[in-house]
Design an enzyme around this catalytic site. Structure first.
Site: not given
Ligand SMILES: NC(=O)c1ccc[n+]([C@@H]2O[C@H](COP(=O)([O-])OP(=O)(O)OC[C@H]3O[C@@H](n4cnc5c(N)ncnc54)[C@H](O)[C@@H]3O)[C@@H](O)[C@H]2O)c1
Length: 308
Positions: A11, A13, A33, A82, A88, A151, A175
């Protein structure tokens, strides 16, 4: 042969992280994915950028964990992100199942890998990956503090009108809303910001940092931040692959450090080829320590819900 890294979740990130790793020629990347075709498409697109970016890192997308075999580092970004109005913590149950499944699959094929967790709620998801993988604590840790500190560094540089390169900042704790930005340890060319800014400005920076993710979610409306999160994760990946012994705030499993036991919380960690080499137990004031413990209690509440 190039080094090999797997990014689970293609996705926002995950794909941006793959791009950063490949552009910096840190390693070959396998992007995984569950959605069919999407990681393959993004992988091919990223690969076609490499001649222009002058990178010989190879990147490939897949739905099959067999392609990830022998990865040195596996980064888990899979899960839902989110939406406005969500915390979160609202992601807990959905992402628990996803992170559990991704960890099981990844460690089957890369039993010696270092796992870096990004999925939220971050500290609880680290606890899941640690438990499910059975890996030693040194090889399972999470990305949050580097982002929260980045940040804070940005807001300090904006306030003082100085280069971001002059600014360092420290954010500890979970976090979440209870994270603990530490102005005393946040400096501009070595000078604590508490010497450079009035208390109300420092307080405003601390508040904006703790609310940093939500500010972006409310602007984007359809997802959460990914440029700074992917940069922050890439810094951790580089610290491991290049055996840098770099001190970065990471979510680490604590066994008594800072008076916290059996829980993942953000603390200053030294990262190298073996993962977390050392936790730096910096001195905290009573108020800072109390804030860290309050943050740890919030993480513990989530972990209790999961009954790990
Ligand atoms: N730790 C941090 O500081 C931080 C910062 C930003 C985002 N995040 C978290 O990172 C995660 C991803 O965020 P994003 O913006 O990329 O979301 P996104 O929706 O763009 O991407 C998530 C991806 O995970 C895939 N996915 C779902 N279930 C799966 C599985 N069982 N196996 C493999 N892939 C699977 C989805 O198909 C999707 O492509 C979220 O939980 C978000 O909250 C954490």
């Amino acid at each position: 042969m190039n080094r090999k890294v797997t990014v689970v979740g293609a996705g926002n990130v995950g794909a941006t992280l793959a791009q950063r790793i490949v552009d910096r020629e840190l390693a070959d990347v396998v992007l995984i994915d569950i959605v069919e075709g999407m990681p393959q498409g993004k992988g091919l697109d990223l690969r076609q950028a490499t001649p222009v970016e002058l990178s010989d890192s190879r990147v490939v997308g897949s739905n099959d964990y067999a392609d990830t075999a022998g990865s040195e580092v596996v980064i888990i970004t899979a899960g839902i992100a989110r939406k406005p109005g969500m915390s979160r913590d609202d992601l807990l149950n959905t992402n628990y199942k996803i992170v559990r499944e991704c960890t099981e699959n990844a460690v089957k094929h890369s039993p010696n890998a270092i796992l870096i967790v990004v999925s939220n709620p971050l500290d609880a998801m680290c606890q899941v990956a640690h438990k499910v993988s059975g890996f030693p604590k040194q090889r399972v840790f999470g990305m949050a503090g580097v982002l929260d500190s980045a940040r804070m560094r940005t807001f300090i540089a904006m306030e003082l009108g100085v280069s971001v390169e002059n600014v360092s900042a420290f954010v500890l704790g979970g976090h979440g809303d209870t994270m603990v930005p530490l102005p005393r340890y946040s400096t501009v060319s070595g000078i604590p910001i508490t010497e450079l800014l009035p208390a109300d400005k420092v307080e405003a920076i601390v508040k904006r940092t703790a609310n940093g993710g939500a500010e972006i979610v409310s602007l984007l409306k359809t997802g959460s931040a990914y440029y700074a999160p992917s940069s922050s994760t890439a810094e951790m990946v580089a610290a491991v692959l290049k055996d840098k012994h770099k001190i970065l705030p990471c979510a680490c499993y604590l066994e008594g450090e800072f008076g916290i036991k059996g829980l993942y919380v953000g603390v200053p960690a030294q990262l190298g080829a073996r993962g977390v080499e050392k936790i730096w137990e910096i001195k905290l004031t009573d108020a800072e320590r109390a804030a860290l413990h309050k943050s740890a209690a919030a993480v513990q509440e989530l972990v209790n819900v999961l009954k790990l």
